[in-house]
Design a protein around this motif. Structure first.
Motif, PDB file in Angstrom:
ATOM      1  N   HIS A 138       0.830  -1.213   0.000  1.00  0.00           N
ATOM      2  CA  HIS A 138       0.000   0.000   0.000  1.00  0.00           C
ATOM      3  C   HIS A 138       0.863   1.261   0.000  1.00  0.00           C
ATOM      4  N   GLN A 139       1.980   1.220   0.703  1.00  0.00           N
ATOM      5  CA  GLN A 139       2.901   2.365   0.685  1.00  0.00           C
ATOM      6  C   GLN A 139       3.421   2.607  -0.727  1.00  0.00           C
ATOM      7  N   ALA A 140       3.824   1.539  -1.400  1.00  0.00           N
ATOM      8  CA  ALA A 140       4.359   1.673  -2.757  1.00  0.00           C
ATOM      9  C   ALA A 140       3.295   2.198  -3.713  1.00  0.00           C
ATOM     10  N   GLU A 141       2.077   1.696  -3.578  1.00  0.00           N
ATOM     11  CA  GLU A 141       0.982   2.189  -4.416  1.00  0.00           C
ATOM     12  C   GLU A 141       0.731   3.672  -4.188  1.00  0.00           C
ATOM     13  N   ALA A 142       0.732   4.091  -2.929  1.00  0.00           N
ATOM     14  CA  ALA A 142       0.484   5.496  -2.601  1.00  0.00           C
ATOM     15  C   ALA A 142       1.577   6.383  -3.199  1.00  0.00           C
ATOM     16  N   ILE A 143       2.812   5.926  -3.127  1.00  0.00           N
ATOM     17  CA  ILE A 143       3.917   6.682  -3.715  1.00  0.00           C
ATOM     18  C   ILE A 143       3.712   6.794  -5.229  1.00  0.00           C
ATOM     19  N   GLY A 144       3.375   5.687  -5.859  1.00  0.00           N
ATOM     20  CA  GLY A 144       3.151   5.693  -7.306  1.00  0.00           C
ATOM     21  C   GLY A 144       2.030   6.631  -7.719  1.00  0.00           C
ATOM     22  N   GLU A 145       0.997   6.729  -6.894  1.00  0.00           N
ATOM     23  CA  GLU A 145      -0.147   7.579  -7.224  1.00  0.00           C
ATOM     24  C   GLU A 145       0.185   9.069  -7.192  1.00  0.00           C
ATOM     25  N   VAL A 146       1.130   9.495  -6.337  1.00  0.00           N
ATOM     26  CA  VAL A 146       1.434  10.929  -6.255  1.00  0.00           C
ATOM     27  C   VAL A 146       2.440  11.374  -7.319  1.00  0.00           C
ATOM     28  N   LEU A 147       3.075  10.432  -7.986  1.00  0.00           N
ATOM     29  CA  LEU A 147       4.034  10.772  -9.038  1.00  0.00           C
ATOM     30  C   LEU A 147       3.327  10.992 -10.371  1.00  0.00           C
TER      31      LEU A 147
END
Length: 156
Positions: free
Chosen positions: A114-123
C-alpha cells in the motif's frame, strides 16, 4: 572509484536511509501491531522461505545458539512459529511459521504494498517511469551482488 561516482554512492546511501526512515514512521501503527524486534522480523522473513534448523537461524542472525533460542522463544510466545524435532535427527530442532505467522507476514507485506501504491499515485507518469526504470536497475544490481556472494561462498 572516482570522486563523482563516490559522491553518487554516498547520496544513494543517504536517500535509501531517508526513504526507510520515512516509510517506517508513516505506518508505525501498522508495523508495530505485533511488536517485533528486528531480529524477530528477520527470523520470520527467513522462515517465509521454508522451515529452518535453529543452527541455520543462528548463522543467519549472526548470533549465538542461546541468543537465537531466546529470540525463537519470544516469537513462539506470540504464536507466529513452532519448533519441531527433526524426524531424522531428534537432537535437531526445525522452526516453522504457523498459519498466524504467515498471516502476520502477509499483513506486513500488504502495508509495504500500500505504501508503494500510494507513492506511485502521487508521481506524474513520466516521473513514475523514471522511478520504475531506476528500481529495475537497482534490482539487477542486487541480483549481481547475490550471484557474486553465491559464487564466493560455493564450496565447489
Amino acid at each position: 572509484m572516482e570522486l563523482p561516482k563516490r559522491n553518487l554512492v554516498t547520496r544513494l546511501v543517504e536517500l535509501v536511509n531517508e526513504m526507510t526512515r520515512m516509510a517506517r514512521s508513516g505506518s508505525a501503527e501498522e508495523w508495530s501491531a505485533v511488536e517485533l524486534t528486528m531480529p524477530q522480523l528477520r527470523t520470520l522473513l527467513l522462515l517465509q522461505n521454508g522451515p529452518r534448523r535453529m543452527s541455520d537461524i543462528a548463522a543467519f542472525l549472526a548470533t549465538t545458539y542461546s541468543s537465537t533460542t531466546a529470540i525463537i522463544d519470544r516469537i513462539e510466545e506470540k504464536g507466529l512459529i513452532k519448533r519441531v524435532h527433526d524426524l531424522t535427527d531428534r537432537r535437531s530442532v526445525v522452526v516453522h511459521l504457523t498459519e498466524t505467522g504467515e498471516q502476520e507476514l502477509s499483513r506486513l507485506w500488504a502495508v509495504r504494498h500500500h505504501q508503494a501504491e500510494a507513492i506511485g499515485e502521487v508521481l506524474e507518469e513520466a516521473e513514475l517511469a523514471k522511478v520504475v526504470e531506476g528500481m529495475e536497475i537497482l534490482l539487477a544490481a542486487v541480483q549481481k551482488l547475490a550471484d557474486a556472494e553465491t559464487v564466493s561462498t560455493d564450496p565447489g
